[in-house]
Write an enzyme that holds these catalytic residues in place. Structure first.
Site, PDB file in Angstrom:
ATOM      1  N   GLY B 276       0.807  -1.225   0.000  1.00 56.98           N
ATOM      2  CA  GLY B 276       0.000   0.000   0.000  1.00 56.98           C
ATOM      3  C   GLY B 276       0.836   1.268   0.000  1.00 56.98           C
ATOM      4  N   GLY B 280       0.369   5.055  -1.925  1.00 61.96           N
ATOM      5  CA  GLY B 280       0.067   6.172  -1.035  1.00 61.96           C
ATOM      6  C   GLY B 280      -1.037   5.871  -0.037  1.00 61.96           C
ATOM      7  N   LYS B 281      -1.391   4.601   0.105  1.00 58.92           N
ATOM      8  CA  LYS B 281      -2.460   4.232   1.044  1.00 58.92           C
ATOM      9  C   LYS B 281      -1.908   4.096   2.467  1.00 58.92           C
ATOM     10  CE  LYS B 281      -4.639   1.593  -2.713  1.00 58.92           C
ATOM     11  NZ  LYS B 281      -4.740   0.263  -3.365  1.00 58.92           N
ATOM     12  N   MET B 282      -0.637   3.845   2.527  1.00 61.92           N
ATOM     13  CA  MET B 282       0.041   3.642   3.810  1.00 61.92           C
ATOM     14  C   MET B 282       1.246   4.569   3.801  1.00 61.92           C
ATOM     15  SD  MET B 282       0.144   1.436   6.559  1.00 61.92           S
ATOM     16  CE  MET B 282      -1.109   0.334   5.921  1.00 61.92           C
TER      17      MET B 282
END
Lengths: 307, 307, 307, 307
Positions: B276, B280-282
């Site tokens: 992720g 850019g999710k994490m």
């Protein structure tokens, strides 16, 4: 009880021959051969409606052509929003990319990829720059798109709108539209296409796509067909949505499931097809097989043995 | 590099002590301890919005109370239609049942179960007779239900309508309604609740639930929150829908994932949280852990160490 | 068919209570509870000989104390050379180390570790500097060691020779020697201890350890015992060697297996205990359970509920 | 970053073509293609000694011919006692059998099989009646067999003694004897062959097979070879024993591992090849790939693409 015969590899061997020789072998090899037999029967049975469910991210992995090919034998297609978004991304002229095969997967640096604007799906990459093109496509065509009222209509409409050029023609969405194959995607909101619809709505454009409307069609097909067969690539919503519809059928007569998910934690994706018998989704005398294998390995092998 | 200290079991040991002692152990044990630490931090961080995703069929397996409890710490809840249908089934007064633990799972006879009107979910059973009660509930309350226009509204409405008796009060749907916890279920059509809506529509009743409308709310929460944390039980649509929203956030600062799915076949459910980061999710410096374990084992263990 | 009761977490809950509450839950949770029940019965049944098999690398992961504890209830112990080598490494005063839990496992740099003289076992480290100490131990004691003629004798001898200090007392090898627990390790050559014996032989020292000699003892125990029970941590040679011996018994009456290996590829490690019934290794009415879980999670949980 | 090209199935396609087309695909498909490339390189590299390790029960599953074929390219062979026992069973004229492929595996009745004198290995059967024939073979030839002093000698001797008839010629043991391929099996006691040796010893016959003696040979090969490559089918003792020897080499330059075991529980079988770099078993710039697949599917596919 038939005798195990050992697989003998010959130079220049055809896939068909290899899979045939697997029918005298045990463990996974025998199941590949069994899946091949069942697929052949299912495709040749004129009374049988084939329900084809494809989860995961098979399109970025390079399985798009096989899916498009197999759609010639499918009467119902259910897939994830991910597969359809990646299909649309390619139809609009973009590519997916492979990580260097010399790198082991653990060596991929997600932080660096992020800075380069690259999104990772295991060992496959997609560039962030695909998103503006998706936006353009939806913006440009929104007056057409907004007329749709359910998910199947919406997907057929996108298939219709996909450009007629070389990239666009080679698309799952285009194929489903052109061949009028009913295509369902209950969790479409959970995908890049969903984000595009959200984007328009957030910008004040109006569109209402009913979440339940096209259930009628898939349940009607299940309800009215004389016989049915299922092919599940990877479980997930596509499998479950087909299984749910089959509760209204006589139970499937044929079944192939390819997944690496475990049955023990009780999820639908890992449940063996046999469990469906209790629910009436599968006939008790159906011919079915659970293939425990990465679908990107098993599916090309099985399909090449059938074609 | 800290020294491995061997877990020492004491009679009467508390779960908290056991999990604490796991923090000096390797492999899965160490990850359970790490998940416990991260959950504690995530719940104590006042700036952090907790996105809680629960896939699979956790309710029939006996995880309902833990989920209801954990909702006190959740700002967003995403789950499968299966979990919500099973929750509603119980809220209306029915039960789930366990297969005889002396039978190994392979000995369950699905054909016999089918004839007895019992549906199997691994080693848990549900009686077909729950369906008429679901029908009654939706039929009786349809004038209320049909006013809803998106999935979250619909789920809150069902939660509101669930009876106030002992069974009904102890429900995920009721809790989300009462505490106004935003609850999302993008694939609701793929569930018993979906079938109930289809049934009314098939009978000529009218209702339109937009498939994309409540995306605005989850993306808004992701977009506006200072910090975020994720807890994923089993992947699936719940994980993916949260991950998608987090593309519009600063990236999650905390993450816990419990799944037994493999990463190699490339599905979202089996993807490590690390992946992720590329999207850019994490956040690249987030505190996160992937726990490879049946959630019905890991979740009670972790949560009991935190409570 | 008993009703599923949802697990309710209480603050300060004991492991015993948690596992007891799992007995009313499905999937893996129910199996943990079942394993706990079976372990209790097996340990309390005075007629039952307990065969305990431990594969993998449980010692470096922090499971040594639990194994030592459980040996009080074991009549036969079979393990890998790896577990015994790591046990000896610690008995001689060394430690194992944990990778930083904030690093995801994929971020460990094996090339860097190699240059630092660190060997990696998933997220556990061992320093190369343990080897010279092993060498010294075997060199110093070789006149004693060379008198042994089979593997069990050799392992008891090593247990006897392990120093009586604090580190040494806390050792599997010492415990088996002191309590005269028959300990078997058919693949001992495949381990650090094996390398030490090879090293002496390569230097011209003489020792002959018969590879088959101690089979007599384990088969005798299986042959003569009234009842038997098995506990398998992770399959491998330890499981298979016990299973093989049980072909000469009345079949085990109790069985617990904890493994994450798949049954489909046909290996002994992943085979469900039920398969043993065909071979006569397990009684058809035995009480047994297959727990699909990382043993470093399941074993502490189960054992803490029993102690 | 190369572009993903979708696999296109053609009628009559050769395995070679299919695997080649997989080299432009992601996930498992790409790894099959990578394994094919590495196997080709490894076999063509004249300086490279190939260490071939085969765990599990590949012989009863129908992989014997492929293994025999591949031995032409192997410089060292390490396997389980199970594979060798099943090989000998067939060399003496017996067969293995397949369960009815129409039955799902869960429907096999182990109690019934037991009464019929049939032993089950997942979906493969062996009749108990093979044992008296094994007994005869060992009894008849014991004066020859008892002269052996280590495991490799013993295995070559058995290969020599296997009848020269059609069944006997087609044997792994015969091939290793005839081609003088060093064959190792550290856990031979843990197998039917082990039981035969035990049987003679129990009957008062004398034989002493040193458990550590042939370690010298495999370590010598590792120590002296310019380059090395490894092929691991399924982990277990065969993998670990080769890996151990490679600690005395320059590190392997090529590696292929086919397994479905998980890395998280820390066992050697599931450990990625990359982990070997820390131990010096694998070169940091080696070409290697971990294939997550049932070996009865992956191995025929890969080998057919190379032959």
């Amino acid at each position: 009880m038939k005798v195990v015969k050992h697989i003998k590899i010959k130079s220049g061997m055809q896939v068909k021959e290899l899979v045939e020789s697997m029918s005298d072998a045990g463990f996974g090899a025998g199941k590949i051969a069994r899946a091949s037999e069942i697929m052949k029967k299912m495709f040749e049975d004129k009374e049988c409606k084939v329900f084809f469910g494809v989860a995961g991210a098979m399109v970025p992995a390079g399985m798009k052509e096989i899916i498009i090919d197999m759609l010639d034998n499918a009467d119902v297609f259910v897939t994830t929003g991910a597969n359809l978004t990646h299909d649309l991304v390619e139809a609009l002229g973009n590519n997916h990319y492979l990580a260097d095969s010399k790198l082991s997967n653990e060596d991929l640096d997600d932080n660096k990829l992020n800075k380069q604007g690259i999104d990772r799906i295991y060992n496959v990459f997609m560039k962030n720059e695909v998103y503006p093109e998706l936006e353009n496509f939806f913006e440009k065509n929104f007056d057409e798109i907004k007329k749709c009222t359910n998910i199947k209509e919406l997907l057929w409409k996108i298939g219709e709108l996909v450009p007629e050029n070389e990239k666009g023609k080679n698309s799952i969405l285009k194929k489903c539209y052109e061949k009028k194959i009913p295509i369902f995607c209950p969790a479409l909101a959970d995908s890049g296409i969903g984000l595009m619809i959200w984007g328009r709505k957030a910008a004040g454009r109006e569109i209402t796509i009913d979440a339940f409307d096209d259930m009628k069609e898939i349940i009607d097909i299940a309800w009215t067909c004389k016989k049915s067969g299922v092919i599940y690539i990877g479980g997930g919503t596509p499998k479950n949505f087909i299984q749910q519809s089959l509760q209204f059928s006589k139970g499937a007569s044929y079944g192939i499931q390819i997944t690496t998910d475990r049955p023990e934690p009780g999820g639908s994706s890992g449940a063996p097809l046999k469990e469906g018998i209790s629910w009436g989704k599968m006939k008790s005398d159906a011919e079915f097989v659970d293939v425990f294998c990465d679908a990107t390995i098993a599916l090309p092998l099985i399909y090449a043995s059938v074609k």
